[in-house]
Design an enzyme around this catalytic site. Structure first.
Site, PDB file in Angstrom:
ATOM      1  N   HIS A 124       0.816  -1.224   0.000  1.00 28.38           N
ATOM      2  CA  HIS A 124       0.000   0.000   0.000  1.00 28.38           C
ATOM      3  C   HIS A 124       0.847   1.271   0.000  1.00 28.38           C
ATOM      4  CE1 HIS A 124      -3.809  -2.248   1.621  1.00 28.38           C
ATOM      5  NE2 HIS A 124      -3.454  -2.618   0.418  1.00 28.38           N
ATOM      6  N   THR A 204      -4.450  -8.676  10.271  1.00 27.51           N
ATOM      7  CA  THR A 204      -5.171  -8.000   9.193  1.00 27.51           C
ATOM      8  C   THR A 204      -6.630  -8.454   9.171  1.00 27.51           C
ATOM      9  OG1 THR A 204      -5.301  -7.611   6.807  1.00 27.51           O
ATOM     10  CG2 THR A 204      -4.216  -9.652   7.497  1.00 27.51           C
TER      11      THR A 204
HETATM   12  P1  OAD Z   1      -7.508  -3.299  10.062  1.00 28.18           P
HETATM   13  O1  OAD Z   1      -7.532  -2.176  11.029  1.00 28.18           O
HETATM   14  O2  OAD Z   1      -8.648  -3.450   9.123  1.00 28.18           O
HETATM   15  O3  OAD Z   1      -7.404  -4.670  10.849  1.00 28.18           O
HETATM   16  C1  OAD Z   1      -6.462  -4.903  11.858  1.00 28.18           C
HETATM   17  C2  OAD Z   1      -6.611  -6.330  12.347  1.00 28.18           C
HETATM   18  O4  OAD Z   1      -5.586  -6.561  13.282  1.00 28.18           O
HETATM   19  C3  OAD Z   1      -7.947  -6.630  13.033  1.00 28.18           C
HETATM   20  O5  OAD Z   1      -8.467  -7.857  12.525  1.00 28.18           O
HETATM   21  C4  OAD Z   1      -7.563  -6.774  14.514  1.00 28.18           C
HETATM   22  O6  OAD Z   1      -8.322  -7.773  15.175  1.00 28.18           O
HETATM   23  C5  OAD Z   1      -6.124  -7.227  14.415  1.00 28.18           C
HETATM   24  N1  OAD Z   1      -5.281  -6.841  15.559  1.00 28.18           N
HETATM   25  C6  OAD Z   1      -5.350  -5.707  16.332  1.00 28.18           C
HETATM   26  N2  OAD Z   1      -4.378  -5.699  17.239  1.00 28.18           N
HETATM   27  C7  OAD Z   1      -3.647  -6.840  17.044  1.00 28.18           C
HETATM   28  C8  OAD Z   1      -2.500  -7.417  17.650  1.00 28.18           C
HETATM   29  N3  OAD Z   1      -1.865  -6.811  18.663  1.00 28.18           N
HETATM   30  N4  OAD Z   1      -2.055  -8.602  17.175  1.00 28.18           N
HETATM   31  C9  OAD Z   1      -2.670  -9.229  16.159  1.00 28.18           C
HETATM   32  N5  OAD Z   1      -3.749  -8.748  15.546  1.00 28.18           N
HETATM   33  C10 OAD Z   1      -4.234  -7.568  15.967  1.00 28.18           C
HETATM   34  O7  OAD Z   1      -6.122  -3.198   9.285  1.00 28.18           O
HETATM   35  P2  OAD Z   1      -5.677  -3.846   7.898  1.00 28.18           P
HETATM   36  O8  OAD Z   1      -6.241  -5.205   7.725  1.00 28.18           O
HETATM   37  O9  OAD Z   1      -4.228  -3.669   7.807  1.00 28.18           O
HETATM   38  O10 OAD Z   1      -5.526   0.751   3.500  1.00 28.18           O
HETATM   39  O11 OAD Z   1      -6.390  -2.865   6.881  1.00 28.18           O
HETATM   40  C11 OAD Z   1      -6.142  -3.031   5.517  1.00 28.18           C
HETATM   41  C12 OAD Z   1      -6.123  -1.707   4.830  1.00 28.18           C
HETATM   42  O12 OAD Z   1      -7.322  -0.989   5.064  1.00 28.18           O
HETATM   43  C13 OAD Z   1      -5.043  -0.768   5.295  1.00 28.18           C
HETATM   44  O13 OAD Z   1      -3.807  -0.978   4.681  1.00 28.18           O
HETATM   45  C14 OAD Z   1      -5.589   0.563   4.920  1.00 28.18           C
HETATM   46  C15 OAD Z   1      -6.990   0.358   5.434  1.00 28.18           C
HETATM   47  O14 OAD Z   1      -7.937   1.214   5.067  1.00 28.18           O
HETATM   48  C16 OAD Z   1      -5.220   1.963   3.010  1.00 28.18           C
HETATM   49  O15 OAD Z   1      -4.918   2.918   3.700  1.00 28.18           O
HETATM   50  C17 OAD Z   1      -5.247   2.032   1.532  1.00 28.18           C
END
Ligand code: OAD
Length: 258
Positions: A124, A204
């Site tokens: 990204h 994620t």
């Molecule tokens: P999200 O915020 O959607 O998801 C984060 C995930 O991490 C969730 O499923 C949480 O349960 C999990 N989580 C939180 N804390 C954690 C920890 N300490 N250990 C393990 N897991 C944990 O983030 P992404 O999946 O990265 O895009 O989101 C994908 C994309 O959507 C991002 O790159 C961004 C966003 O909008 C853009 O900015 C283009």
């Protein structure tokens, strides 16, 4: 039966032998323990704006100051934090595996690199690069914080007599991921398929494509699938092995490197 309440599953290790190729996909959860908030953790809102508002070409066109404020704050926040044990565990794994390891991250904070990872695809984009919103000049390193009264303009466009704003080098909603990045991941999965291929997703939500569908691409190549996440993501059923909890803790003991 086993594992329904933890038990043996909690002890299950991901064995890494000389024939293992591992692709790790990380998301915001990996950086959460460094103190960077996840996207969907705060209902996908930033100062009451939906994330799409501050992370899309339309949002930038409508309100570039708002978008730069969002990314300036993220630059400030990312500067002030450090990689956590989850980042470090992945860097150590890469050290042990070399070219049999590839990390695809949706994070733009640069923390994997700061932890020592080198085989990284920033799917990204990067918080630490800026590009022109109009011309094709190459993205350049930039850690500046731009306040409302000082939106950065492109000097290349200026030289050609027109005005264009600079923007963060981030892949926004509605934009395509760089084809060379997807090709590199695809090539790795193809090469890995000739061996024992492991797909490991960490922190994620499985809500944003194409990252969320990479697990299917890997499965189609015969990959073993592992998931480390705080809570079940949207695509949880696509994984055979799941470890629920904080990645900074789990990754420290997950791998059995032989
Ligand atoms: P999200 O915020 O959607 O998801 C984060 C995930 O991490 C969730 O499923 C949480 O349960 C999990 N989580 C939180 N804390 C954690 C920890 N300490 N250990 C393990 N897991 C944990 O983030 P992404 O999946 O990265 O895009 O989101 C994908 C994309 O959507 C991002 O790159 C961004 C966003 O909008 C853009 O900015 C283009």
């Amino acid at each position: 039966m086993l594992g329904a309440t933890g038990g043996l599953i909690a002890m299950q290790k991901l064995v890494i032998d000389g024939n293992t190729w591992l692709f790790a996909l990380t998301g915001a959860g990996v950086s959460a323990e460094s103190g960077i908030p996840t996207f969907r953790g705060s209902d996908g809102l930033w100062e009451n704006h939906p994330v799409e508002r501050v992370a899309s070409p339309e949002g930038f066109r409508d309100d570039p100051a708002l978008v730069w404020r969002f990314y300036s704050e993220r630059r400030k926040a990312a500067k002030s934090v450090a990689p956590n044990p989850g980042h470090v565990a992945l860097a150590k794994l890469e050290e042990a595996m070399g070219d049999r390891f590839l990390l695809g991250t949706q994070n733009v904070d640069g923390l994997h690199t700061r932890a020592g990872s080198t085989r990284v695809v920033e799917m990204h984009g990067s918080l630490w690069k800026t590009k022109c919103s109009s011309c094709r000049r190459a993205p350049f390193d930039d850690a500046e914080v731009y306040d409302e009264g000082h939106l950065p303009a492109c000097s290349t466009c200026d030289e050609h007599g027109h005005f264009a704003l600079l923007r963060p080098d981030i892949v926004w909603f509605g934009e395509m991921l760089a084809t060379e990045n997807l090709a590199r991941i695809d090539r790795f999965l193809s090469d890995g398929a000739k061996h024992r291929l492991v797909f490991l997703a960490i922190g994620t939500s499985g809500a944003v494509h194409p990252a969320a569908t990479l697990v299917d691409l890997a499965r189609a190549r015969g990959a073993e699938t592992w998931l480390v996440n705080l809570e079940p993501p949207a695509n949880a059923q696509r994984f055979e092995n799941t470890r629920t909890g904080a990645s900074g803790e789990i990754l420290q003991t997950l791998f059995d490197i032989r």
